[in-house]
Design a protein around this motif. Sequence first.
Motif, mmCIF file in Angstrom:
data_model
loop_
_atom_site.group_PDB
_atom_site.id
_atom_site.type_symbol
_atom_site.label_atom_id
_atom_site.label_comp_id
_atom_site.label_asym_id
_atom_site.label_seq_id
_atom_site.Cartn_x
_atom_site.Cartn_y
_atom_site.Cartn_z
ATOM 1 N N ILE A 249 0.948 -1.554 -0.317
ATOM 2 C CA ILE A 249 -0.037 -0.084 0.086
ATOM 3 C C ILE A 249 1.090 0.979 0.203
ATOM 4 O O ILE A 249 0.592 2.472 -0.704
ATOM 5 N N LEU A 250 2.469 0.898 0.768
ATOM 6 C CA LEU A 250 2.574 2.397 0.960
ATOM 7 C C LEU A 250 3.324 2.102 -0.544
ATOM 8 O O LEU A 250 3.597 3.919 -0.784
ATOM 9 N N ILE A 251 3.722 1.533 -1.437
ATOM 10 C CA ILE A 251 4.671 1.545 -2.454
ATOM 11 C C ILE A 251 3.508 2.405 -3.041
ATOM 12 O O ILE A 251 4.001 3.134 -4.414
ATOM 13 N N VAL A 252 2.053 1.638 -3.728
ATOM 14 C CA VAL A 252 1.114 2.153 -4.601
ATOM 15 C C VAL A 252 0.997 3.864 -3.989
ATOM 16 O O VAL A 252 0.480 4.178 -4.920
ATOM 17 N N LEU A 253 0.857 4.145 -2.838
ATOM 18 C CA LEU A 253 0.254 5.625 -2.731
ATOM 19 C C LEU A 253 1.866 6.732 -3.237
ATOM 20 O O LEU A 253 1.541 7.719 -3.258
ATOM 21 N N GLN A 254 2.645 6.403 -2.907
ATOM 22 C CA GLN A 254 4.539 6.796 -3.347
ATOM 23 C C GLN A 254 4.531 6.967 -4.986
ATOM 24 O O GLN A 254 4.571 7.414 -5.260
ATOM 25 N N LEU A 255 3.207 5.705 -5.473
ATOM 26 C CA LEU A 255 2.722 6.307 -6.635
ATOM 27 C C LEU A 255 2.179 7.269 -7.823
ATOM 28 O O LEU A 255 1.977 7.575 -8.584
#
Length: 298
Positions: A249-255
Amino acid sequence: MIVSSIGQGLLWAILGVALFLTFRILNFPDMTVEGTFPLGAAVTTAVITRGVSPFLACILGFIAGAIAGLLTGLLYTKGKIPILLAGILVMTACLSINLRIMGGSNISLLGKQTIFSNHFLESLPKYFDSVFVGLVTVAVITILLMLFLQTELGQAFIATGDNPMMARSLGINTDSMTIMGLMLSNGIIGLGGALISQSNGYADINMGIGIIVIALASIIIGEVVFGELTLNQRLVAVTLGSIIYRFVILIVLQLGFSTNDLNLLSAIILALCLMSPVLGKKLRLTKVLTQGGIKNAK
């Protein structure tokens, strides 16, 4: 952000471990959890604002969740209401109950003493308080469940989920096992709501929406990533799966995705994990056919 994700993963792992009892061991798709999670949060925040100790408030949150699980179990075993419908009925009732308890759609803990107001936790670096509380709580719950599942009662509980007809032939009261499992599972989920509401600093009537997907994602990701495991190892894998899910989820939000898309992203991640065995078979089949075609061409 990494420490925060680990802390949130450990706190939300409590829900995954709880749902594992009903979803995997008992084979019970329990929808009650979307009502018991905010119920535990509502009870906890309401009593804390009235001056009750946060530790006692967590116990009350657990009891409230267990009572909701009891109602679902009675509707299913004694009322003969279908599994999904029994859970949905109690979940719906919890919405009104939560509004009554909180006196509105949300309640704040601003300026109130919570578990995270402890001097030791406040002395820790930022976000390490949730890591500590989450780690200790999920470790204690997991160890206790491991010990419980090794007892005669625990084995009867497992047998009820594996084969109810065989369990009844062995003299096991499957209705009692089902009710016990639902009470234990929803009690732990109520405890999870109690801790997460204190971590967030508020309780909200809508905080239970989509949490079953989050809890299932922890279970499925743990199983997909770590493969074939023993029952005890699978309980640990749920916690690791929850942490991995938070990192995804963190990676997706960073995208660049919005936090408003979290439920959609959670559903997509869970769907991909559930489809992974089928996708893996198709990829292997395609690879075999391709290699066969190349050999024939030669």
